[in-house]
Design a protein around this motif. Sequence first.
Motif: not given
Length: 456
Positions: A148-150, A333-334, A350-354, A398-399
Motif C-alpha cells: 500500500p505504501s509503495n 493513517i496508512p 496495518s492501522w488495526l494490527p490488534h 490486503m485488508d
Amino acid sequence: MKTIIEPFRIKSVEPIRMTTRDERKALIKDAHFNLFSLQSDDVLIDLLTDSGTGAMSATQWSAVMRGDESYAGSPSFYRFQAAVKNLMPFKHVIPTHQGRAAEAILFSMFGGTGKNIPNNTHFDTTRGNIEASGAEGHDLVIAEGLDPSNLHPFKGNMDLARLETYLQEHGDTVPCVMITITNNAGGGQPVSLENIRATAALARKFGKPFFIDGCRFAENAWFIKQREEGQTSRSITDIVRDCFAVADGMTMSAKKDAFGNIGGWLALNDDDLADQARNHLIRTEGFPTYGGLAGRDLEALAQGLTEIVDEDYLRYRIRTNTYIVDKLDALGIPVVKPAGGHAVFIDARSWLPHIPPLQYPGQALAVALYELGGIRGCEIGTVMFGAHPDGTETPAAMDLVRLAIPRRTYTQSHADYLVEVFEELVEHKDSLKGFQITRQPDLMRHFTCQFERLGD
C-alpha cells in the motif's frame, strides 16, 4: 495549491437525513453489521460504491427525453453504439443492464470446470462469474501493487514475467487473458499503456484472446497522460483508443466511467463469439439493440461517454481523492498511495494490527466509520476475497477499506467532514473489535453475509 472547486454548478438537490451516533449504532446492529444491508436514508455520506451513484448532467437528462423505446432497431441504440465505438474500436457492441451481465455472458463462453483465467486482479463480480462457471480466477498484479505504501506510478500493472510463466504452465486450461483498468481491488491503481500493450502481446504469443475490464477507462487514461513517458501532450480520447486497440474485447459497467445510473456492455471483434453472445443476451437480457436497457438509458450513456473524457472533470476527480489521501496520511493513517482514481483506500490491516485478518479488520473499520460519522464504505479484503470455492478461508493479500467517491455528487465540505471523522477515530482506534461471520452464501458473501462483533 488553490482550493479545489467542482467544475460544475448544482442545479438540483437531495436532502440528507441527519442521524445521531446512537441511532446509527442501533441501525448497523439491526443490519447484522453488514453495511450493504443499511437503508441508504440512514447514511450521511454514502461511499459504498461509485457504481451507478453519480449525478447525471443537464445534457444527459435532456438526452433521456430523446430515448426511443422501440423493441428492435431503436435509434437510441445506434447513438449509443457510435459513442462506444468512438472510444473503443470494437466491431460488435452488445448492451447489457450492467457490467456483471456482460461478465456472465463472457464466462458462459470462456468459463467452465478446469479453466483458469489470469488478470491483474479480478474484482468481486468478475471472480464470482468465473467461479460460478466452474473456472478459477488468478491474480498476477506486480509486487508493488500489494504494497500500500509503495509509490510506483502504475501499481495496477500485470506482472509480465509471472503471466508468461503462468501461460507456459497452464496454457491448455487458459481460455483468455484479462486486465482490469483501473485495478479496483488493488486500490484503484492504474495500468500503463505500455503494460496493456505488453500483456496483449503475451496473450497473442500464446494464442489467447485478450479482454479488458474497462470500467474506469477514463481515469486510467488520465493517469497515463500524467505519469507515462511520451503521453503528456496527447488527448484522453486518443489514449483511450490506444488502450483498447490491442484488445479482442471488453466488459464494461457503464455505471462507472460512462456517467450512467445503470448499464453496461460486452464488446467483441470475433463474429462467431458475438453471435453466441447475442444468443445468450436474447435469453437473459433482451434484444441486441436494447440488452436490458431502456432507450432513455442508452441515450444517457451515449452523452455520458462524451463528458467523461473532459480533462477539467478528470483533473478535479483525481485531485479530490489526492486531497483526502494527503490529509489522512498527515494524520498517520496508512492509506494506499499514490491516490487512486475512484476511491480512497485505507490499509486497515496495518492501522488495526490488534485485529487478526480472519477477524476482519477492514470490516471493523468500516463499521466504526458508520457508527461514528454516518459514512458508509466497503471492506475490500478478507471478507470479500478470503473464502475459496472449496469452503476454506485464508487472509486476503490486503485488508483495505474503500471509500468510493460517487461522480459529481459530493462537495469539498463532505471531504473535509470525512477527514474530521477520521481525526476523531484516531483517538480510539485501538479499542475497535473484530468480527466473525455468522451466516454467509456460497458466492460473493460480502454482499449479504451477517456478522457478530467479538466481545459484544
